[in-house]
Design a protein around this motif. Structure first.
Motif, PDB file in Angstrom:
ATOM      1  N   LYS A 167       0.866  -1.092   0.130  1.00  0.00           N
ATOM      2  CA  LYS A 167      -0.005  -0.038  -0.288  1.00  0.00           C
ATOM      3  C   LYS A 167       0.855   1.191  -0.018  1.00  0.00           C
ATOM      4  CE  LYS A 167      -4.547  -1.009   2.260  1.00  0.00           C
ATOM      5  NZ  LYS A 167      -5.162  -0.935   3.439  1.00  0.00           N
ATOM      6  N   VAL A 168       1.722   1.187   0.814  1.00  0.00           N
ATOM      7  CA  VAL A 168       2.694   2.130   0.909  1.00  0.00           C
ATOM      8  C   VAL A 168       3.604   2.472  -0.382  1.00  0.00           C
ATOM      9  CG1 VAL A 168       4.858   3.452   1.974  1.00  0.00           C
ATOM     10  CG2 VAL A 168       2.913   2.350   3.323  1.00  0.00           C
ATOM     11  N   LEU A 169       4.066   1.256  -1.134  1.00  0.00           N
ATOM     12  CA  LEU A 169       4.476   1.651  -2.326  1.00  0.00           C
ATOM     13  C   LEU A 169       3.574   2.071  -3.449  1.00  0.00           C
ATOM     14  CD1 LEU A 169       6.391  -1.721  -2.551  1.00  0.00           C
ATOM     15  CD2 LEU A 169       7.591   0.590  -2.452  1.00  0.00           C
ATOM     16  N   GLN A 170       2.484   2.068  -3.269  1.00  0.00           N
ATOM     17  CA  GLN A 170       1.325   2.477  -4.448  1.00  0.00           C
ATOM     18  C   GLN A 170       1.286   4.111  -4.137  1.00  0.00           C
ATOM     19  OE1 GLN A 170       0.047   0.839  -6.708  1.00  0.00           O
ATOM     20  NE2 GLN A 170       1.214  -0.719  -6.007  1.00  0.00           N
ATOM     21  N   LYS A 171       1.987   4.747  -3.095  1.00  0.00           N
ATOM     22  CA  LYS A 171       1.726   6.064  -2.912  1.00  0.00           C
ATOM     23  C   LYS A 171       3.031   6.761  -3.857  1.00  0.00           C
ATOM     24  CE  LYS A 171      -0.086   6.074   1.727  1.00  0.00           C
ATOM     25  NZ  LYS A 171       0.087   6.503   3.168  1.00  0.00           N
ATOM     26  N   LEU A 172       3.875   6.078  -4.166  1.00  0.00           N
ATOM     27  CA  LEU A 172       4.865   6.373  -5.003  1.00  0.00           C
ATOM     28  C   LEU A 172       4.654   6.724  -6.348  1.00  0.00           C
ATOM     29  CD1 LEU A 172       7.916   4.081  -3.685  1.00  0.00           C
ATOM     30  CD2 LEU A 172       7.526   6.479  -2.976  1.00  0.00           C
ATOM     31  N   LYS A 173       5.532   7.746  -7.026  1.00  0.00           N
ATOM     32  CA  LYS A 173       5.089   7.795  -8.395  1.00  0.00           C
ATOM     33  C   LYS A 173       5.564   6.546  -9.228  1.00  0.00           C
ATOM     34  CE  LYS A 173       6.464  12.663  -8.599  1.00  0.00           C
ATOM     35  NZ  LYS A 173       7.711  13.596  -9.237  1.00  0.00           N
ATOM     36  N   GLU A 174       4.924   6.153 -10.331  1.00  0.00           N
ATOM     37  CA  GLU A 174       5.165   5.065 -10.987  1.00  0.00           C
ATOM     38  C   GLU A 174       6.724   4.935 -11.310  1.00  0.00           C
ATOM     39  OE1 GLU A 174       4.963   1.386 -12.742  1.00  0.00           O
ATOM     40  OE2 GLU A 174       3.316   2.562 -11.712  1.00  0.00           O
ATOM     41  N   GLU A 175       7.081   6.027 -11.726  1.00  0.00           N
ATOM     42  CA  GLU A 175       8.944   5.798 -12.240  1.00  0.00           C
ATOM     43  C   GLU A 175       9.637   5.625 -10.854  1.00  0.00           C
ATOM     44  OE1 GLU A 175       9.837  10.647 -11.663  1.00  0.00           O
ATOM     45  OE2 GLU A 175       9.503   9.677 -13.820  1.00  0.00           O
ATOM     46  N   ARG A 184       8.447   3.821  -8.120  1.00  0.00           N
ATOM     47  CA  ARG A 184       7.963   2.648  -7.830  1.00  0.00           C
ATOM     48  C   ARG A 184       8.589   1.336  -8.717  1.00  0.00           C
ATOM     49  NH1 ARG A 184       2.682   3.222  -7.370  1.00  0.00           N
ATOM     50  NH2 ARG A 184       2.116   3.061  -9.649  1.00  0.00           N
ATOM     51  N   LEU A 185       8.653   1.628  -9.930  1.00  0.00           N
ATOM     52  CA  LEU A 185       9.228   0.528 -10.815  1.00  0.00           C
ATOM     53  C   LEU A 185      10.676   0.358 -10.340  1.00  0.00           C
ATOM     54  CD1 LEU A 185       9.091  -1.116 -13.458  1.00  0.00           C
ATOM     55  CD2 LEU A 185       9.811   1.035 -14.538  1.00  0.00           C
ATOM     56  N   LEU A 186      11.548   1.650  -9.988  1.00  0.00           N
ATOM     57  CA  LEU A 186      12.867   1.314  -9.733  1.00  0.00           C
ATOM     58  C   LEU A 186      13.011   0.446  -8.620  1.00  0.00           C
ATOM     59  CD1 LEU A 186      14.183   4.607 -10.907  1.00  0.00           C
ATOM     60  CD2 LEU A 186      14.194   2.696 -12.137  1.00  0.00           C
ATOM     61  N   ILE A 187      12.083   0.856  -7.454  1.00  0.00           N
ATOM     62  CA  ILE A 187      12.045   0.344  -6.218  1.00  0.00           C
ATOM     63  C   ILE A 187      11.761  -1.371  -6.470  1.00  0.00           C
ATOM     64  CG2 ILE A 187      11.180  -0.021  -3.991  1.00  0.00           C
ATOM     65  CD1 ILE A 187      13.030   2.372  -4.122  1.00  0.00           C
ATOM     66  N   ASP A 188      10.889  -1.517  -7.380  1.00  0.00           N
ATOM     67  CA  ASP A 188      10.494  -2.992  -7.542  1.00  0.00           C
ATOM     68  C   ASP A 188      11.660  -3.631  -8.178  1.00  0.00           C
ATOM     69  OD1 ASP A 188       8.689  -5.229  -7.737  1.00  0.00           O
ATOM     70  OD2 ASP A 188       8.699  -4.895  -9.920  1.00  0.00           O
ATOM     71  N   LEU A 189      12.336  -2.949  -9.233  1.00  0.00           N
ATOM     72  CA  LEU A 189      13.482  -3.520  -9.839  1.00  0.00           C
ATOM     73  C   LEU A 189      14.772  -3.938  -8.941  1.00  0.00           C
ATOM     74  CD1 LEU A 189      13.209  -1.667 -13.292  1.00  0.00           C
ATOM     75  CD2 LEU A 189      12.678  -4.219 -12.827  1.00  0.00           C
ATOM     76  N   SER A 190      14.877  -2.702  -8.287  1.00  0.00           N
ATOM     77  CA  SER A 190      16.282  -2.855  -7.166  1.00  0.00           C
ATOM     78  C   SER A 190      16.052  -3.745  -6.295  1.00  0.00           C
ATOM     79  CB  SER A 190      16.572  -1.456  -6.902  1.00  0.00           C
ATOM     80  OG  SER A 190      17.540  -1.475  -6.391  1.00  0.00           O
ATOM     81  N   TYR A 191      15.049  -3.423  -5.388  1.00  0.00           N
ATOM     82  CA  TYR A 191      14.928  -4.188  -3.969  1.00  0.00           C
ATOM     83  C   TYR A 191      14.191  -5.539  -4.166  1.00  0.00           C
ATOM     84  CZ  TYR A 191      17.206  -0.129  -2.225  1.00  0.00           C
ATOM     85  OH  TYR A 191      18.068   0.815  -1.792  1.00  0.00           O
ATOM     86  N   PHE A 192      13.003  -5.684  -4.982  1.00  0.00           N
ATOM     87  CA  PHE A 192      12.445  -6.836  -5.058  1.00  0.00           C
ATOM     88  C   PHE A 192      12.706  -8.012  -6.032  1.00  0.00           C
ATOM     89  CE2 PHE A 192       9.641  -3.665  -3.071  1.00  0.00           C
ATOM     90  CZ  PHE A 192       9.430  -4.414  -1.827  1.00  0.00           C
ATOM     91  N   LYS A 193      13.541  -7.244  -7.106  1.00  0.00           N
ATOM     92  CA  LYS A 193      13.998  -8.098  -8.204  1.00  0.00           C
ATOM     93  C   LYS A 193      15.298  -8.255  -8.159  1.00  0.00           C
ATOM     94  CE  LYS A 193       9.476  -7.896 -10.914  1.00  0.00           C
ATOM     95  NZ  LYS A 193       8.866  -7.247 -11.946  1.00  0.00           N
ATOM     96  N   GLY A 194      16.126  -7.590  -7.482  1.00  0.00           N
ATOM     97  CA  GLY A 194      17.603  -7.590  -7.377  1.00  0.00           C
ATOM     98  C   GLY A 194      18.511  -7.044  -8.535  1.00  0.00           C
ATOM     99  N   TYR A 195      18.008  -6.288  -9.375  1.00  0.00           N
ATOM    100  CA  TYR A 195      18.869  -5.832 -10.415  1.00  0.00           C
ATOM    101  C   TYR A 195      19.592  -4.626  -9.571  1.00  0.00           C
ATOM    102  CZ  TYR A 195      15.832  -7.911 -13.710  1.00  0.00           C
ATOM    103  OH  TYR A 195      15.378  -9.110 -14.616  1.00  0.00           O
ATOM    104  N   THR A 196      20.855  -4.449 -10.481  1.00  0.00           N
ATOM    105  CA  THR A 196      21.623  -3.524  -9.842  1.00  0.00           C
ATOM    106  C   THR A 196      21.263  -2.148 -10.662  1.00  0.00           C
ATOM    107  OG1 THR A 196      23.103  -3.769 -11.832  1.00  0.00           O
ATOM    108  CG2 THR A 196      23.688  -5.043  -9.957  1.00  0.00           C
ATOM    109  N   HIS A 197      21.789  -1.021 -10.047  1.00  0.00           N
ATOM    110  CA  HIS A 197      21.408   0.250 -10.642  1.00  0.00           C
ATOM    111  C   HIS A 197      21.901   0.311 -12.114  1.00  0.00           C
ATOM    112  CE1 HIS A 197      21.304   2.267  -6.500  1.00  0.00           C
ATOM    113  NE2 HIS A 197      20.311   1.368  -6.568  1.00  0.00           N
TER     114      HIS A 197
END
Length: 179
Positions: free
Chosen positions: A126-134, A136-149
């Motif tokens: 729910k908290v993540l939904q408050k973020l801008k889409e751009e 939220r996507l980067l947080i998802d890729l970085s922290y939940f999917k494990g991609y490097t910057h």
């Protein structure tokens, strides 16, 4: 005692195009270390990186006729051949599947040591939904999917600095939302 062989760039290129194995040995001895470091920046698995380096030198040997000295130095061309092969390897389905299997084993080990909280139950989604889409996507890729910057920057086609700034901004916002 024999004196070590040295070639200038033009001699080396000519000998390589003539398929001279001594020139190729010289090329490998003098450039493999630098190219291996390039591979390791992209392919983090040491064994796979060595395989990519070997394949890069085979490609260099086979494609030396395509090298054009008017477009740049030999090392720059070799670096591009090696870099492109490294990127292709990381993007390949076989590599991706292998990484997923490796990651799965790592995750399984982590679960045996730590109980993972259910993200939905703590309201993080729910908290993540408050973020801008751009963001939220980067947080998802970085922290939940494990991609490097770096990987995210390449995937999204945006500069590395922008990725880092957006992730930092998103983390600051998340911290505020969670207070």
């Amino acid at each position: 005692m024999s004196t070590p062989i040295k070639y200038n760039e033009q001699e080396l290129i000519s000998l390589l195009k003539a398929k001279d194995s001594n020139a190729f040995s010289y090329l490998y001895e003098h450039y493999s270390g630098a190219l291996h470091n390039i591979v390791l920046q992209i392919v983090t698995d040491g064994e796979t990186a060595r395989d990519v380096l070997q394949e890069a030198f085979v490609n260099i040997w086979k494609k030396i006729d395509s090298y054009d000295p008017q477009k740049g130095r030999l090392f720059t061309w070799m670096l591009n051949v090696t870099r492109n092969l490294s990127i292709d390897t990381v993007r390949s389905k076989g590599f991706q599947n292998n990484q997923k299997n490796t990651e799965l084993n790592d995750v399984t080990e982590a679960y045996t040591q730590v109980v993972k909280p259910d993200i939905d139950n703590i309201g993080l989604k729910k908290v993540l939904q408050k973020l801008k889409e751009e963001h939220r996507l980067l947080i998802d890729l970085s922290y939940f999917k494990g991609y490097t910057h770096d990987e995210i920057a390449q995937m999204q086609g945006i500069p590395l600095g922008t990725v880092k700034t957006r992730i930092r901004t998103a983390l600051i916002q998340l911290k505020e939302y969670l207070k």
